[in-house]
Design a protein around this motif. Structure first.
Motif, mmCIF file in Angstrom:
data_model
loop_
_atom_site.group_PDB
_atom_site.id
_atom_site.type_symbol
_atom_site.label_atom_id
_atom_site.label_comp_id
_atom_site.label_asym_id
_atom_site.label_seq_id
_atom_site.Cartn_x
_atom_site.Cartn_y
_atom_site.Cartn_z
ATOM 1 N N TYR A 123 12.113 -39.105 6.789
ATOM 2 C CA TYR A 123 11.964 -37.866 6.043
ATOM 3 C C TYR A 123 13.280 -37.479 5.384
ATOM 4 O O TYR A 123 14.354 -37.676 5.944
ATOM 5 C CB TYR A 123 11.484 -36.729 6.956
ATOM 6 N N MET A 124 13.166 -36.943 4.178
ATOM 7 C CA MET A 124 14.341 -36.466 3.448
ATOM 8 C C MET A 124 14.593 -35.005 3.827
ATOM 9 O O MET A 124 14.354 -34.080 3.066
ATOM 10 C CB MET A 124 14.137 -36.623 1.936
ATOM 11 N N TRP A 125 15.057 -34.808 5.096
ATOM 12 C CA TRP A 125 15.310 -33.454 5.577
ATOM 13 C C TRP A 125 16.350 -32.758 4.682
ATOM 14 O O TRP A 125 17.304 -33.386 4.226
ATOM 15 C CB TRP A 125 15.859 -33.491 7.011
ATOM 16 N N PRO A 126 16.210 -31.432 4.460
ATOM 17 C CA PRO A 126 17.277 -30.693 3.774
ATOM 18 C C PRO A 126 18.555 -30.737 4.617
ATOM 19 O O PRO A 126 18.503 -30.727 5.847
ATOM 20 C CB PRO A 126 16.728 -29.268 3.673
ATOM 21 N N GLN A 127 19.706 -30.812 3.948
ATOM 22 C CA GLN A 127 20.964 -30.854 4.681
ATOM 23 C C GLN A 127 21.299 -29.494 5.287
ATOM 24 O O GLN A 127 21.081 -28.450 4.664
ATOM 25 C CB GLN A 127 22.103 -31.293 3.764
ATOM 26 N N VAL A 128 21.836 -29.539 6.507
ATOM 27 C CA VAL A 128 22.337 -28.335 7.169
ATOM 28 C C VAL A 128 23.776 -28.598 7.603
ATOM 29 O O VAL A 128 24.159 -29.740 7.897
ATOM 30 C CB VAL A 128 21.469 -27.944 8.387
#
Length: 727
Positions: free
Chosen positions: A78-83
């Motif tokens: 998955y292309m998780w949003p960066q945190v």
């Protein structure tokens, strides 16, 4: 079977058709158009010199395993949003990450960790995580010990997995390296994301070869051994080179880059000694290589000529060189030298090419880019030209004359450069995308080079498909695989019909969008070419042309996720040459190595190989008995033999045409009431059941062991001989 001595007018005479050996397969023609000894299909098989067809030997792994299972990028991801990462600590093998906001990640999926201070053990890269809280998760780093707290900043983040840049799971290039300091040691060099790894082909030991600080590889590269160095060509970026030494801490460095410095005089005091025709020159960091030219500007008290250049013969150290001159001896004397001066545009360093070729003591590279600026802070600029090559100076991979050593290939027609392939001591073949050219005169002055267009009937699709075998060059084009023949050493003539014409339906299955990744090699009297078929984006099939049989022998397939062929390398370290296949994450395998019917392959980074049974089959030509009428097929007979390693079994199926039908027969074990024992042969006979059809094929599918198929015979009689309607 018994035969009657006489037949009446109403009797149906049994006739036979048989193949007592097999040499090639082809599936472009209809099965009934094939000749005796030709097969309609051969999957995972070998056709031996005695005419038998046999299941190929198994693929075996050649250690070590590369990579860590925890860093494998597996589907789905998955292309998780960066945190933003607020803290990162490690205790033993476990890294704990705390994020400044709710991360939203899920356990067992890959997350990219970026820009966390490396510490003693680097925590960055794609990591398979375990979620421990809304703002926390953990992952493992195999082999780590001790504890540490990592430094983080505003750029330290966690998010979607980075495709293709995991630290150890992507082999972005590979090549064979022969150690110049040894007469028996060879290595496979793998270019990984953060460093290269050299695998000793005798001991299987690995050596890490570092990249320059701050350099990582993020896309595929080409590699080459030349001048006792290994080069990594990075399209549009300065190439890297390693000097081939394993002493100390082996490392790649950038090749010479930036603006080419103007030549300076070599004029140290008492720099020249002449004895018995050998001139020895002592100059600190002279920068010369064997084969370079030096000019005498002031001969001092010697009789060296100031009108002709001298050729560097040896370079004992970086501070000395020698050349030969028929002059009187001289003690230590000051002589002023100059290197060869560039022509109008001047010299340039290696122009950040995507690939290079070694031929006639020179590197030949495409001239796509210019390198300017200061060394180490170079600027690479595209020339927006795709049809020019540059040749280096002799034994000097750093110096390229942009006038004398530059060659335009296509004369501005609608075409562009693909590859340059050395052939004979004087010639090289230039492959463009839509044409082929012959470059002649490379053994003399580059002023004598001539270029001859050979054909516009074919061009090159895959750079690494080009292989010289005898008087032919094999390569993959849009129309299939060609074998361009040389009438003699100097006159090239194109071959009009592709070599792959008999297997054209298989060629049509090659994925055109990824055909440029095909790789090929010559080994064991065969041309092996790995290609992507049936929509695959990686090379998942190997087509094999047998030069002894003068025909296509097999399509090798391993239908396992994680298996692909990124490169094929032949190495003879420790004995007879073997064929090695490297997959995309650096797994090294030996082709045709195992005596049993199993492939041991790496399918997951960092995980030991797993065995998979070889799935093979062979289909014969269609037996029609040279008659267009309908036949009544009565019986079959096959001669089979088991391997010397294990018992064998196989399923037998009859495939009829008009009427179309597949009729399973007895397996070998059913016919013999046991598996065919080790090393035994047998004649298997069975009834077909009087199936009426125009023609019939036999399909042989091994299910155990590596049985040999030696002979196939079918019997049939004419059916419906009357021209009147049957009542």
């Amino acid at each position: 079977m018994p035969r009657y001595s006489n037949f009446g007018p109403r009797d149906n005479t049994l006739t036979e058709d048989a193949d007592i050996g097999f040499s090639r397969f082809g599936n472009r023609l209809r099965p009934d158009q094939l000749k005796a000894g030709e097969l309609a299909m051969s999957v995972n098989g070998r056709m031996n010199v005695d005419g038998t067809w046999q299941v190929r030997p198994g693929v075996d792994t050649f250690g070590p395993t590369i990579g860590s299972v925890n860093e494998a990028l597996a589907l789905p991801f998955y292309m998780w949003p960066q945190v933003v990462i607020s803290s990162a600590t490690r205790s033993g093998t476990t890294v704990t990450i705390t994020t400044s906001t709710n991360h939203g990640f899920s356990s067992s999926y890959a997350v990219a960790i970026v820009d966390v201070s490396p510490g003693t053990v680097d925590p960055n890269g794609n990591k398979t995580i375990i979620v421990t809280g809304l703002n926390t998760f953990t992952y493992e780093i195999a082999g780590a010990s001790g504890t540490e707290t990592y430094s983080v900043s505003g750029t330290s983040k966690a998010g979607g997995a980075i495709v293709g840049v995991t630290a150890f799971n992507g082999a972005l290039g590979s090549c064979l390296f022969s150690d110049p300091a040894s007469d028996s040691q060879e290595y496979i060099i793998l270019a990984l994301y953060q460093n290269a790894v050299a695998i000793n082909m005798t001991t299987k030991a690995t050596t890490t070869i570092a990249y320059p600080t701050g350099i990582t590889l993020t896309s595929t590269v080409n590699m080459l051994q030349a001048f006792n160095k290994v080069f990594i060509f990075r399209d549009g970026a300065t190439a890297l080179q390693w000097n081939g030494s394993f002493s100390g801490s082996p490392a790649f460095i950038k090749v010479a880059n930036g603006d080419y410095a103007a030549s300076s005089y070599l004029d140290a005091a008492n720099n020249t000694v002449i004895a018995d025709g050998i001139v020895t020159v002592s100059e600190t960091a002279h920068g010369l290589n064997v084969g370079n030219l030096v000019f005498v500007v002031d001969n001092g008290s010697t009789s060296l000529s100031e009108s002709i250049p001298y050729v560097v013969a040896t370079v004992p150290t970086v501070n000395s060189f020698t050349f030969y001159a028929e002059v009187v001896d001289s003690s230590a004397t000051k002589v002023v030298y100059a290197k060869r001066q560039p022509s109008q545009l001047g010299f340039t360093h290696m122009p950040a090419p995507p690939w290079g070729v070694y031929h006639q003591r020179r590197l030949i590279v495409p001239y796509y880019y210019n390198t300017t600026g200061s060394s180490g802070s170079e600027t690479i600029t595209s020339r927006n030209v795709r049809d020019e090559i540059l040749l280096s100076d002799v034994f000097d991979s750093d110096t390229y004359d942009r006038i004398l050593n530059q060659l335009k290939v296509t004369a501005s027609i609608a075409d562009y450069l693909q590859y340059v392939h050395p052939f004979t001591e004087d010639n090289a073949v230039i492959f463009n995308r839509n044409s082929i050219h012959l470059m002649m005169g490379l053994s003399g002055s580059l002023n004598d080079i001539s270029l001859k267009e050979i054909t516009r009937e074919a061009g090159l699709v895959a750079q690494k498909s080009v292989v010289t075998i005898g008087d032919k060059i094999f390569f993959l084009s849009d129309n299939g695989i060609y074998a361009t023949q040389f009438q003699d050493l100097y006159n090239l003539r194109g071959a009009g019909l592709p070599l792959s014409d008999p297997i054209n339906p298989l060629i049509k299955r090659i994925n055109p969008d990824y055909a440029h990744n095909a790789v090929a090699v010559y080994h064991d009297n065969r041309y092996w070419i790995a290609v992507p078929i049936d929509g695959s984006t990686t090379n998942n099939a190997i087509l094999i042309y047998n030069l002894l049989n003068q025909g296509w022998e097999s399509m090798d397939l391993i239908n396992q996720s994680g298996w692909n062929v990124a490169n094929l390398i032949v190495s003879g370290a420790g004995g007879v040459n073997k064929l090695y296949a490297i997959n995309s994450f650096g797994g090294v395998h030996v082709i045709d190595e195992r005596p049993d019917a199993f492939d041991y392959i790496y399918t997951t980074p960092g995980v030991a190989s797993n065995p998979y049974p070889i799935e093979s089959e062979v289909s014969t030509r269609q037996y029609t008995f040279n008659d267009v009428g309908r036949k009544s097929f009565n019986s079959y007979e096959i001669h089979v033999e088991s391997s010397e390693y294990e018992p064998s079994d196989a399923d037998i199926t009859m495939i009829s045409e008009n009427i179309d039908k597949e009729a399973p027969m007895y397996s070998l074990a059913q016919s013999l009431e046991e598996d065919l024992p080790i090393g035994e042969d047998s004649s298997i006979r069975g009834r077909i059941g009087n199936i009426r059809a125009y023609g019939m094929q036999l399909k042989f599918v091994p299910t155990k062991g590596r049985p040999k198929l030696r002979m196939v015979k079918l019997e049939a009689s004419q059916a419906f001989r009357s021209v009147t309607e049957a009542s």
